[in-house]
Design a protein around this motif. Structure first.
Motif, PDB file in Angstrom:
ATOM      1  N   TYR A   1      55.250  76.593  -9.732  1.00 63.83           N
ATOM      2  CA  TYR A   1      55.789  76.072  -8.461  1.00 63.83           C
ATOM      3  C   TYR A   1      56.080  74.605  -8.579  1.00 63.83           C
ATOM      4  O   TYR A   1      55.463  73.769  -7.961  1.00 63.83           O
ATOM      5  CB  TYR A   1      54.787  76.300  -7.315  1.00 63.83           C
ATOM      6  N   LEU A   2      57.044  74.270  -9.410  1.00 65.23           N
ATOM      7  CA  LEU A   2      57.334  72.859  -9.630  1.00 65.23           C
ATOM      8  C   LEU A   2      57.998  72.240  -8.406  1.00 65.23           C
ATOM      9  O   LEU A   2      57.726  71.126  -8.029  1.00 65.23           O
ATOM     10  CB  LEU A   2      58.233  72.701 -10.859  1.00 65.23           C
ATOM     11  N   ASP A   3      58.889  72.982  -7.796  1.00 69.92           N
ATOM     12  CA  ASP A   3      59.637  72.449  -6.653  1.00 69.92           C
ATOM     13  C   ASP A   3      58.739  72.237  -5.440  1.00 69.92           C
ATOM     14  O   ASP A   3      58.946  71.339  -4.652  1.00 69.92           O
ATOM     15  CB  ASP A   3      60.753  73.426  -6.226  1.00 69.92           C
ATOM     16  N   PHE A   4      57.773  73.128  -5.299  1.00 63.48           N
ATOM     17  CA  PHE A   4      56.934  73.099  -4.099  1.00 63.48           C
ATOM     18  C   PHE A   4      55.499  73.299  -4.552  1.00 63.48           C
ATOM     19  O   PHE A   4      54.974  74.417  -4.608  1.00 63.48           O
ATOM     20  CB  PHE A   4      57.374  74.255  -3.162  1.00 63.48           C
ATOM     21  N   PRO A   5      54.855  72.166  -5.021  1.00 67.61           N
ATOM     22  CA  PRO A   5      53.553  72.273  -5.699  1.00 67.61           C
ATOM     23  C   PRO A   5      52.534  73.013  -4.845  1.00 67.61           C
ATOM     24  O   PRO A   5      52.568  72.983  -3.626  1.00 67.61           O
ATOM     25  CB  PRO A   5      53.145  70.827  -5.884  1.00 67.61           C
ATOM     26  N   TYR A   6      51.611  73.706  -5.542  1.00 69.18           N
ATOM     27  CA  TYR A   6      50.708  74.642  -4.850  1.00 69.18           C
ATOM     28  C   TYR A   6      49.844  74.020  -3.764  1.00 69.18           C
ATOM     29  O   TYR A   6      49.507  74.678  -2.807  1.00 69.18           O
ATOM     30  CB  TYR A   6      49.829  75.412  -5.865  1.00 69.18           C
ATOM     31  N   PRO A   7      49.502  72.696  -3.845  1.00 69.13           N
ATOM     32  CA  PRO A   7      48.638  72.193  -2.747  1.00 69.13           C
ATOM     33  C   PRO A   7      49.302  72.307  -1.379  1.00 69.13           C
ATOM     34  O   PRO A   7      48.645  72.200  -0.358  1.00 69.13           O
ATOM     35  CB  PRO A   7      48.401  70.723  -3.135  1.00 69.13           C
ATOM     36  N   TYR A   8      50.590  72.531  -1.358  1.00 72.86           N
ATOM     37  CA  TYR A   8      51.268  72.618  -0.051  1.00 72.86           C
ATOM     38  C   TYR A   8      51.397  74.058   0.464  1.00 72.86           C
ATOM     39  O   TYR A   8      51.870  74.304   1.528  1.00 72.86           O
ATOM     40  CB  TYR A   8      52.657  71.967  -0.137  1.00 72.86           C
ATOM     41  N   TRP A   9      50.956  75.020  -0.346  1.00 70.31           N
ATOM     42  CA  TRP A   9      51.075  76.425   0.093  1.00 70.31           C
ATOM     43  C   TRP A   9      49.973  76.745   1.093  1.00 70.31           C
ATOM     44  O   TRP A   9      48.898  76.198   1.092  1.00 70.31           O
ATOM     45  CB  TRP A   9      50.980  77.371  -1.116  1.00 70.31           C
ATOM     46  N   ASP A  10      50.296  77.669   1.960  1.00 65.86           N
ATOM     47  CA  ASP A  10      49.329  78.094   2.987  1.00 65.86           C
ATOM     48  C   ASP A  10      48.031  78.565   2.372  1.00 65.86           C
ATOM     49  O   ASP A  10      46.946  78.281   2.879  1.00 65.86           O
ATOM     50  CB  ASP A  10      49.898  79.252   3.831  1.00 65.86           C
ATOM     51  N   TRP A  11      48.154  79.367   1.315  1.00 71.49           N
ATOM     52  CA  TRP A  11      46.935  79.945   0.723  1.00 71.49           C
ATOM     53  C   TRP A  11      46.001  78.866   0.215  1.00 71.49           C
ATOM     54  O   TRP A  11      44.823  79.107  -0.005  1.00 71.49           O
ATOM     55  CB  TRP A  11      47.272  80.980  -0.377  1.00 71.49           C
ATOM     56  N   TYR A  12      46.552  77.649  -0.021  1.00 66.83           N
ATOM     57  CA  TYR A  12      45.728  76.542  -0.473  1.00 66.83           C
ATOM     58  C   TYR A  12      45.310  75.675   0.720  1.00 66.83           C
ATOM     59  O   TYR A  12      44.143  75.335   0.870  1.00 66.83           O
ATOM     60  CB  TYR A  12      46.515  75.714  -1.493  1.00 66.83           C
ATOM     61  N   GLN A  13      46.284  75.340   1.519  1.00 64.33           N
ATOM     62  CA  GLN A  13      46.077  74.407   2.635  1.00 64.33           C
ATOM     63  C   GLN A  13      45.048  74.909   3.657  1.00 64.33           C
ATOM     64  O   GLN A  13      44.120  74.188   4.005  1.00 64.33           O
ATOM     65  CB  GLN A  13      47.409  74.194   3.371  1.00 64.33           C
ATOM     66  N   ILE A  14      45.210  76.157   4.159  1.00 68.54           N
ATOM     67  CA  ILE A  14      44.418  76.628   5.297  1.00 68.54           C
ATOM     68  C   ILE A  14      42.933  76.688   4.967  1.00 68.54           C
ATOM     69  O   ILE A  14      42.111  76.089   5.669  1.00 68.54           O
ATOM     70  CB  ILE A  14      44.972  77.960   5.825  1.00 68.54           C
ATOM     71  N   PRO A  15      42.544  77.343   3.827  1.00 72.13           N
ATOM     72  CA  PRO A  15      41.095  77.359   3.507  1.00 72.13           C
ATOM     73  C   PRO A  15      40.562  75.968   3.197  1.00 72.13           C
ATOM     74  O   PRO A  15      39.400  75.652   3.477  1.00 72.13           O
ATOM     75  CB  PRO A  15      41.007  78.287   2.295  1.00 72.13           C
ATOM     76  N   ARG A  16      41.431  75.143   2.643  1.00 69.21           N
ATOM     77  CA  ARG A  16      40.998  73.772   2.319  1.00 69.21           C
ATOM     78  C   ARG A  16      40.605  73.037   3.599  1.00 69.21           C
ATOM     79  O   ARG A  16      39.564  72.396   3.664  1.00 69.21           O
ATOM     80  CB  ARG A  16      42.165  73.054   1.621  1.00 69.21           C
ATOM     81  N   GLU A  17      41.475  73.202   4.618  1.00 73.37           N
ATOM     82  CA  GLU A  17      41.221  72.502   5.887  1.00 73.37           C
ATOM     83  C   GLU A  17      40.073  73.140   6.652  1.00 73.37           C
ATOM     84  O   GLU A  17      39.258  72.450   7.251  1.00 73.37           O
ATOM     85  CB  GLU A  17      42.478  72.503   6.763  1.00 73.37           C
TER      86      GLU A  17
END
Lengths: 645, 111
Positions: free
Chosen positions: A138-154
């Motif tokens: 996911y070079l164009d849209f790096p994984y830290p910005y994906w929902d699966w990463y963001q929501i549990p992180r927050e």
């Protein structure tokens, strides 16, 4: 025609209709209650089915969540180098067939200071396990910005992602379980990264889609956002949400239902399913993901058995009522048969045929009793008719005899007018109308010599046959004695003595007897208790006042007196009986001497017949329809005008 | 017709009211026959309330007189007036029957 408006028809109508109504009510109630019971049964069944499905889905999800948690806890408890990390991930896939892919995505520089992003990821592809680096994928849209990463992180807790299509991994429907893991530092827990495990939803949706409820019923799965995950409408899967469908169909109730579902509510409702059937639906959430599972039962099919049963019952009922009707017809006709025969017999009897055969009665019931009574009535009628015939015959005989008597009596009185056409010196006219067939009144006139005319009027006490017989005797005596004696007082005395002899019944007769000298107009007269006559001459109309005398037959030895008067030319002597003066009107008022005097003053004088008819009509007018109670007799004698004689 | 009877000084006083005609005379005659055969031979007949008498009524009186004659009885009429009186006058009954102007005078005849 036995069925025309008969008791049979009434029987059949009443019994069959009542039965039909009762049966219809029973059937209706049965159908309604079946529905209610079915609905209660259905609610419990659908809850059980939904719960078992939820349980299976939940079990699968829980297994994946547990593995993911396991990796996260393992990463927290001990440091892993890259080789150990990859082994851990890979082995977790190998050991858990339900996991389609797993990986760990680190916070920037959290894996080591050299690499900014690091996210190793293993996944199944064509039966083998492949490897990928997500930070490179996911070079164009790096994984830290994906929902699966963001929501549990927050949120800092395990989180399931909305289902999505993984185009890179064979276009399969997936959901990702993300678990954050931490490192303990002096300043507290610090996030190191997110462990992810993918689960292919295909098996779940297949499981749910494979649920067949009856023929057209189904199970469906909705995501937390209302996205359709499993449904018989294949086109809608991952393309439509409950809300977009509600919007498209402009159906607010569907939207309300959607809201309830995503709020995690449980319910059992009757609605029109998305595929267009009236259905019952049970819906309940899958707790760990917040998805909603629904099971849909088509009402039509549910009720089909009830309907079939009802139809069968209806057919049975119909046949039953038909049989009942036939039985009723049979029984009613059995009862009616003797009645019909009786009815026929009554027609015959009504027509006068009393000898008609009456139906034999074997039964002791009401019909039998009726037939028996009918028999008795027929005999009584026969007897009665026979008596009546005899009575009528004898009455008719008496009537005809009385008729003959009337004729005889009438023929006894001089009836031909003018009686003496060769005597222009005087005119005479008389009439007698009996109240009964035969009367007690009479009049007579006869010459006792060439110039002397005897005329008289009489009234026998009482009326009818006794009076008529008495009258015959009196009239005969008066004529013979009149011709023999030629003097009124002598005539009356003689006749009285004969009548008074052996007069057991005290019958009597009043008589006014007079003898006219037709050459001079001299009148000698005697009165035996009779009404006073009237004189109509040039001085007017007035009552004569003869000396009173006892009526004939009352007492022997009675003495009578002869009086005299002279009738001037054109003068009339008017004799009558009390039938005239005592004629009553409906109010019981008598005609009376006053009225008769007035009537004679206005009566025509020239023609004696007209005079008497005039008085008759006056009396009839006074009576005004009241029945005649006594014989009405009148006699008028008139001297000719000067010069004619 | 209505017939009322009372006994005064061994004399039967009959009060006749209404009409004495063909219809009622047989009833009058029947009553009289019963009374006479029952032993009553002295009568006062009160015509105070008699409205009308016909020849049948007169016959009833004649029958009564005849029956009494056979038993050596007597009768006296009282209050013969109006219509009834004129019928009596006309048919000569006035000379056959004893008549008084009141019941008490009629009763005096029997003393």
């Amino acid at each position: 025609m036995p069925f025309k408006n008969s008791i049979v028809v009434k029987f059949v109508l009443v019994i069959s209709l009542f039965n039909a109504v009762i049966f219809a009510l029973t059937l209706g109630y049965n159908y309604y209650q079946s529905r209610v019971i079915l609905q209660q049964e259905l609610e419990s069944n659908s809850r059980n089915l939904a719960m078992s499905l939820v349980h299976r889905v939940e079990t699968e999800l829980a297994a994946v969540a547990k593995v993911t948690e396991g990796i996260a806890r393992s990463l927290e408890t001990s440091p892993h180098n890259e080789r150990e990390l990859l082994t851990l991930i890979r082995s977790s896939i190998e050991q858990n067939p339900e996991i389609s892919g797993a990986g760990v995505a680190f916070e920037p520089y959290a894996f080591n200071a050299a690499s900014h992003l690091y996210a190793p990821y293993f996944y199944r592809e064509n039966g083998k396990i492949s490897f990928r680096r997500l930070e490179k994928a996911y070079l164009d849209f790096p994984y830290p910005y994906w929902d699966w990463y963001q929501i549990p992180r927050e949120l800092g807790k395990l989180e399931w992602s909305e289902p999505y299509f993984d185009e890179g991994a064979g276009n399969i429907l997936k959901s990702t379980c993300s678990v954050p893991f931490y490192k303990d530092t002096a300043s507290g827990k610090q996030l190191k990264g997110i462990v992810i495990s993918d689960i292919s939803l295909d098996s779940l949706t297949q499981l749910i889609s494979s649920i067949k409820i009856l023929k057209t019923g189904y199970a469906a799965l909705l995501s937390r956002n209302g996205m359709i995950l499993a449904h018989p409408m294949k086109d809608a899967i991952m393309n439509e949400t409950f809300f977009s469908i509600a919007e498209g169909r402009n159906d607010p109730s569907l939207r309300e239902l959607g809201k309830k579902m995503i709020r995690g509510e449980t319910g059992f409702i009757h609605y029109q399913s998305l595929v267009g059937f009236d259905s019952w639906m049970y819906y309940t959430p899958i707790p760990s993901t917040g998805w909603t599972l629904a099971v849909v039962f088509p009402e039509e099919e549910l009720l089909e058995n009830v309907r079939k049963l009802s139809m069968t019952m209806m057919m049975m009922g119909f046949v039953g009522i038909l049989l009942l009707t036939l039985v009723v017809i049979y029984i009613a006709r059995t009862i009616i048969k003797p009645l019909r025969l009786l009815t026929g017999a009554t027609d015959e009897i009504a027509a006068g045929h009393f000898d008609v055969e009456l139906p034999a009665t074997r039964s002791n019931d009401e019909v039998g009793e009726l037939a028996h009574n009918f028999q008795v009535m027929r005999e009584s009628l026969k007897e009665y008719i026979r008596n009546l015939t005899e009575t009528t015959a004898s009455k008719e005989r008496i009537q005809s005899e009385l008729k003959v008597a009337t004729n005889i009596q009438a023929s006894l009185l001089p009836r031909i007018f003018p009686p003496f056409p060769d005597h222009p010196e005087f005119d005479i006219y008389a009439s007698m109308v009996p109240a009964k067939e035969v009367g007690g009144d009479f009049y007579d006139f006869f010459f006792i010599d060439k110039n002397h005319l005897c005329f008289l009027i009489a009234d026998v006490s009482d009326k009818g046959v006794p009076a008529a017989l008495y009258m015959m005797v009196a009239k005969t005596l008066l004529k013979t004695e009149g011709q023999r004696l030629g003097e009124p007082d002598k005539i009356l005395s003689s006749v009285n003595n004969i009548l008074a002899l052996d007069n057991e019944n005290c019958m009597f007769t009043t008589v006014f007897c007079a003898i006219l000298d037709i050459t001079t107009g001299d009148v000698r007269y005697a009165n035996a208790g009779h009404n006073p006559p009237l004189i109509l001459d040039s001085h007017g109309v007035r009552y004569l006042t003869p000396k009173p005398g006892l009526m004939l037959g009352a007492l022997s030895g009675t003495v009578f007196v002869t009086e005299r008067l002279t009738l001037e030319p054109d003068a009339t002597l008017f004799l009558y009986t009390d039938g005239v003066t005592e004629a009553k009107n409906p109010e019981d008022a008598l005609y009376g001497q006053e009225r008769m005097l007035k009537a004679l003053q206005g009566a025509p004088r020239d023609d004696l017949a007209k005079m008497i008819h005039f008085i008759s009509s006056e009396v009839a007018q006074h009576a005004n329809g009241a029945p005649q109670s006594d014989d009405i007799t009148m006699l008028a004698i008139k001297m000719a005008k000067k010069g004619i004689a | 017709m209505n017939l009322q009877t009372r006994i005064e000084n061994n004399v039967t006083v009959l009060t006749v009211s209404g009409r004495l005609d063909t219809v009622t005379a047989p009833e009058y005659e029947k009553n009289i026959r019963e009374m006479i055969s029952g032993g009553n031979i002295k009568f006062v007949v009160d015509f105070e309330q008699l409205e009308y008498i016909s020849s049948a009524g007169l016959r009833g009186l004649l029958v009564m007189a005849k029956l009494l004659n056979e038993k050596s009885g007597r009768m006296c009429l009282a209050n013969v007036k109006g219509n009834v009186r004129s019928v009596f006058d006309m048919c000569g009954f006035t000379s056959v029957f004893t008549m008084k102007d009141s019941v008490s005078e009629a009763l005096a005849v029997f003393v």
